[in-house]
Enzyme design. Structure first.
Site, PDB file in Angstrom:
ATOM      1  N   THR A  96       0.847  -1.189   0.000  1.00  0.00           N
ATOM      2  CA  THR A  96       0.000   0.000   0.000  1.00  0.00           C
ATOM      3  C   THR A  96       0.881   1.236   0.000  1.00  0.00           C
ATOM      4  O   THR A  96       1.715   1.411   0.884  1.00  0.00           O
ATOM      5  CB  THR A  96      -0.921   0.008   1.230  1.00  0.00           C
ATOM      6  OG1 THR A  96      -1.737  -1.180   1.209  1.00  0.00           O
ATOM      7  CG2 THR A  96      -1.823   1.233   1.224  1.00  0.00           C
ATOM      8  N   LYS A 172      -6.679   1.426  -3.766  1.00  0.00           N
ATOM      9  CA  LYS A 172      -6.386   0.867  -2.442  1.00  0.00           C
ATOM     10  C   LYS A 172      -6.448   1.949  -1.372  1.00  0.00           C
ATOM     11  O   LYS A 172      -6.942   1.707  -0.250  1.00  0.00           O
ATOM     12  CB  LYS A 172      -5.002   0.212  -2.435  1.00  0.00           C
ATOM     13  CG  LYS A 172      -4.604  -0.408  -1.076  1.00  0.00           C
ATOM     14  CD  LYS A 172      -5.563  -1.491  -0.631  1.00  0.00           C
ATOM     15  CE  LYS A 172      -5.274  -2.036   0.767  1.00  0.00           C
ATOM     16  NZ  LYS A 172      -4.049  -2.809   0.873  1.00  0.00           N
ATOM     17  N   LYS A 240      -0.298   4.816   9.048  1.00  0.00           N
ATOM     18  CA  LYS A 240       0.276   5.060   7.720  1.00  0.00           C
ATOM     19  C   LYS A 240      -0.804   5.193   6.644  1.00  0.00           C
ATOM     20  O   LYS A 240      -0.823   6.165   5.870  1.00  0.00           O
ATOM     21  CB  LYS A 240       1.219   3.914   7.344  1.00  0.00           C
ATOM     22  CG  LYS A 240       1.719   3.959   5.893  1.00  0.00           C
ATOM     23  CD  LYS A 240       2.560   2.748   5.549  1.00  0.00           C
ATOM     24  CE  LYS A 240       1.771   1.475   5.396  1.00  0.00           C
ATOM     25  NZ  LYS A 240       1.057   1.380   4.094  1.00  0.00           N
TER      26      LYS A 240
END
Length: 298
Positions: A96, A172, A240
């Site tokens: 990701t 994503k 994150k």
């Protein structure tokens, strides 16, 4: 076909084990952790500590590390995989990351004569081990064709979003907005119920059979009920990932207040020392605020 899997974590291990089931694949797994290598070797795979140790002439590399920095190091760093790859090999990068990082890595691959598929995944450790991940992919027709057999082995569905790297990562990041907010609100609902005197197990059983249920509530709240902080996905992952959501939103002048609030809850749990714990334990932020006891603490 010689296939490499870089990163034998919760998702990477499952994907690598799924690939071992395909007769035409010779699979090498890369991970610095001795325990992860031992598990993969016991299943019949070749396990090495560095990407630079992949077999010469590897044709496909599936990358399942945490972020863009790790992916770049694993592929193009001093101990990276690139020199070991066959001409025209395809990189399937499932970490990701920000869309601009996916585009940058794709450019680095192209400069070395390698194909690149921007292919983030979802489905969790269980889905990975079942070969049933969802793949959000973008890449040239040639790259997608070469990656196809590997993607088919690890997924239940491959969504092709276009030719341009970055589209998969954009999808994503949008998905992680939902995932992070759903985990945070699941924790909030569980904490509110506990604070208000409800039995946590009964609350869970009612919600999973009612309209307020979500996949994340049903998947994550059992970890809280069992007091199991083992990180299938950690609190810090959503610090994150929700940061990536905020970055993407700002880049297109889009307000994302729910994502921002959810990120603050994950940051709070991380600041309390829970960053490496299962992401369901964002509930620790609510515990600190309200003084509740979680089920296994009574």
């Amino acid at each position: 076909m010689q296939v490499g899997v870089i990163g034998l974590g919760s998702m990477g291990m499952g994907a690598a084990l799924s690939l071992l089931k395909v007769a035409d694949f010779h699979v090498a797994g890369v991970d610095p952790r001795e325990g992860a290598r031992a598990e993969f070797a016991a299943a019949g795979g070749k396990a090495v500590p560095r990407a630079a140790d992949l077999p010469e002439g590897t044709e496909v590399v599936l990358v399942l590390v945490v972020n863009a920095h790790q992916a770049e190091a694993a592929l193009f760093g001093p101990e990276g995989a690139a020199p070991r790859l066959a001409p025209g090999a395809v990189l399937i990068v499932s970490s990701t990351m920000a869309p601009e990082d996916a585009r940058r890595l794709a450019g680095m691959a192209e400069a070395k004569g390698l194909l690149y598929v921007d292919a983030p995944v979802s489905g969790g450790a269980v889905g990975a081990r079942a070969g049933a991940m969802t793949v959000m992919a973008s890449g040239s027709p040639a790259a997608m064709a070469k990656a196809g057999p590997v993607l088919a082995a690890v997924s239940k569905k491959v969504w092709t979003l276009g030719d341009a790297p970055g589209l998969g990562s954009t999808m994503k990041v949008v998905h992680q907005l939902l995932a992070g907010v759903h985990i945070a609100v699941a924790a909030e609902a569980m904490a509110l119920g506990i604070k208000s005197g409800l039995d946590a197990r009964t609350l869970f059983d009612i919600v999973i059979g009612a309209a307020g249920n979500s996949w994340m509530f049903e998947n994550r709240m059992p970890h809280v009920l069992e007091g199991d902080e083992t990180p299938r996905s950690a609190v810090d992952i959503f610090v994150k990932d929700l940061g990536l959501v905020g970055d993407l939103a700002r880049s297109v002048a889009f307000p994302a207040p729910l994502a921002a609030q959810a990120q603050q809850l994950f940051i709070a749990a991380s600041a309390q020392g829970h960053g490496g714990k299962d992401d369901a334990f964002v509930i620790r932020a609510y515990q600190a605020l309200t003084g509740i006891r979680l089920p296994q603490e009574k």
